[in-house]
Motif scaffolding. Structure first.
Motif, short mmCIF file in Angstrom:
data_model
loop_
_atom_site.label_atom_id
_atom_site.label_comp_id
_atom_site.label_asym_id
_atom_site.label_seq_id
_atom_site.Cartn_x
_atom_site.Cartn_y
_atom_site.Cartn_z
N TYR A 94 0.83 -1.12 -0.06
CA TYR A 94 0.02 -0.03 0.04
C TYR A 94 0.72 1.26 -0.04
O TYR A 94 0.35 2.38 -0.47
CB TYR A 94 -1.02 -0.05 1.08
N TYR A 97 1.49 1.76 -3.72
CA TYR A 97 0.00 2.37 -4.31
C TYR A 97 -0.18 3.85 -3.70
O TYR A 97 -0.55 4.64 -4.73
CB TYR A 97 -1.08 1.35 -3.72
N SER A 116 -7.50 5.93 -9.72
CA SER A 116 -7.87 5.24 -8.41
C SER A 116 -9.31 4.69 -8.61
O SER A 116 -9.81 3.67 -7.73
CB SER A 116 -8.03 6.35 -7.40
N SER A 120 -9.23 0.94 -7.24
CA SER A 120 -9.99 0.92 -5.92
C SER A 120 -11.66 0.48 -5.97
O SER A 120 -11.87 -0.12 -5.00
CB SER A 120 -9.41 2.18 -4.88
N TYR A 124 -10.80 -3.56 -7.00
CA TYR A 124 -10.69 -4.01 -5.73
C TYR A 124 -12.01 -4.98 -5.63
O TYR A 124 -11.96 -5.99 -5.09
CB TYR A 124 -10.50 -2.95 -4.92
N CYS A 261 -14.79 -0.55 -0.39
CA CYS A 261 -13.91 -0.12 -1.65
C CYS A 261 -13.68 1.64 -1.35
O CYS A 261 -12.59 1.71 -1.64
CB CYS A 261 -15.08 -0.30 -2.67
N SER A 264 -10.55 1.88 0.40
CA SER A 264 -9.29 1.89 -0.55
C SER A 264 -8.86 3.10 -1.34
O SER A 264 -8.05 3.64 -1.26
CB SER A 264 -9.53 0.75 -1.27
N ALA A 265 -10.10 3.42 -1.81
CA ALA A 265 -10.00 4.88 -2.52
C ALA A 265 -9.69 6.14 -1.90
O ALA A 265 -8.87 6.99 -2.27
CB ALA A 265 -11.20 5.04 -3.44
N GLY A 268 -5.99 6.24 -1.07
CA GLY A 268 -5.28 6.75 -2.26
C GLY A 268 -5.46 8.18 -2.36
O GLY A 268 -4.30 8.83 -2.71
#
Length: 407
Positions: A94, A97, A116, A120, A124, A261, A264-265, A268
């Motif tokens: 990560y 990323y 992204s 993500s 993902y 999700c 994760s985004a 980023g």
């Protein structure tokens, strides 16, 4: 983007796109990175300097999404860097990323949004919640950029409250029948596939993979944006769309699935917005040493030095937050509230830095010769999407007190 020479532009009629960006690292945070991290960052930085910064001002002025960049993102490994290699991803950690998102958004937030969302919000969930057949069918083509994807959660009347969604599907025996609409969807006008969240007949939220060409599925484009102008945004409209049953994501349902999700985004974004802040700071620092007023560089004046010192302080603090959050992500320990803190902080400091950097540039700061106004407009969207500035504050408030203020 680097500082452009206004004098050169006047003489030649062309912008000087010599990207001289230097990343600030006041606390030697590079010492915390592995050699692989630094190689990944250098690769993406070179890509941005070659493919994005020479063109981004024209793309934004023309509100043009350069679709050719999608394949190039795939070639450089910007799509799904944490997805296992066997599915076409990068198999990276990560921190890598985050660095990729930082470098791309240093070029432009709209470009980072494209990447992204693909990694993500599309790859993902297919990897995490999809079947093995779905992973093999979709992930390699998304990773390579052959296909572009989008993520359908937000609706016209349900933004910060996605659980109130009206989009729904019914079991018709040999297929599902999908109806509803999504709004403010990055990538949608050009997307080949959409991961769509909808309620079944019992009101349970599930993810479905909807493909371009399915009858009744359309993606009207959103026009007139003042922000993310090099990114393509639109709607997803479902009018009795027949979705094959094998396109249902089988391994998780409920609102927690799309929220995973978004975690994760948002992670980023915390790195990405920091890249925009760095670009504005670097441009302002450089300009302050070149711009002469009262017979000396404006960087010699106390108020300009104050602005630069505060920019560097906030960037340094945010770098440490993002690095620590990346370690927690790699260990599987990062919480939603921790991610909210980082996303909210990075975007807020980036907006402040963009505005202060614009002031240092004076009137030149509103032109496309310098990046601050573009970053500023982009960051107004980043402040809102994937959890608004205030919603993330309330997520933190809930974590602190145990009392949810938004229910």
């Amino acid at each position: 983007m680097s500082v452009h020479s206004a004098e050169d532009s006047k003489k030649t009629g062309k912008r000087n796109f010599n990207d001289q960006f230097e990343s600030p690292d006041f606390y030697a945070i590079d010492d915390l990175l592995t050699e692989e991290h630094k190689l990944v960052r250098a690769s993406i930085r070179d890509f941005v300097k070659k493919e994005i910064t020479p063109n981004i001002e024209d793309w934004c002025q023309k509100a043009h999404f350069p679709y050719g960049i999608v394949r190039k993102f795939g070639d450089v490994g910007a799509f799904g860097p944490t997805i296992p290699v066997e599915y076409g991803g990068g198999g990276m950690d990560y921190i890598s990323y985050g660095l990729i998102m930082q470098e791309i958004e240093r070029g432009d937030s709209g470009m980072r949004s494209t990447a992204s969302v693909q990694g993500s919000l599309v790859m993902y969930p297919i990897y995490k919640f999809g079947s093995e057949e779905q992973r093999k069918k979709y992930l390699p083509k998304l990773a390579s950029g052959e296909w572009l994807g989008c993520f359908g959660l937000t609706e016209p009347n349900h933004g910060s409250n996605p659980g109130g969604m009206l989009t729904n599907f019914r079991d018709m025996g040999d297929h599902y029948l999908l109806n509803g609409a999504k709004m403010w969807i990055s990538n949608s006008p050009k997307a080949d596939v959409a991961v769509v969240w909808a309620k079944n007949e019992e009101g349970r939220i599930h993810g479905l993979i909807v493909e371009r060409g399915m009858e009744g599925f359309s993606t009207p484009e959103t026009h007139g944006k003042w922000s993310l102008r090099a990114s393509t945004t639109g709607e997803l409209v479902f009018d009795n769309v027949k979705v094959p049953k094998e396109n249902l994501l089988p391994n998780k349902s409920g609102l927690g699935a799309p929220l995973m999700c978004l975690d994760s985004a948002r992670y980023g974004i915390s790195w990405g917005a920091l890249g925009a802040a760095m670009d504005c700071y670097d441009a302002a620092r450089r300009y302050s040493l070149e711009r002469i007023q009262f017979d000396k560089p404006i960087g010699s004046f106390q108020l300009v030095q104050k602005k630069l010192a505060e920019m560097l302080t906030e960037i340094t603090k945010a770098q440490l937050v993002c690095w620590r959050l990346g370690k927690l992500m790699d260990e599987g320990k990062a919480t939603t509230a921790q991610i909210s803190l980082a996303k909210r902080n990075s975007v807020a400091i980036a907006l402040d830095i963009a505005r202060e950097a614009r002031q240092i540039h004076g009137g030149m700061g509103i032109t496309g010769e310098y990046p601050m106004m573009r970053h500023m407009m982009n960051l107004e969207s980043v402040l809102t999407y994937e959890g608004t500035h205030d919603i993330h504050l309330l997520i933190l408030g809930h974590e602190i007190t145990g009392i949810p203020a938004f229910k």
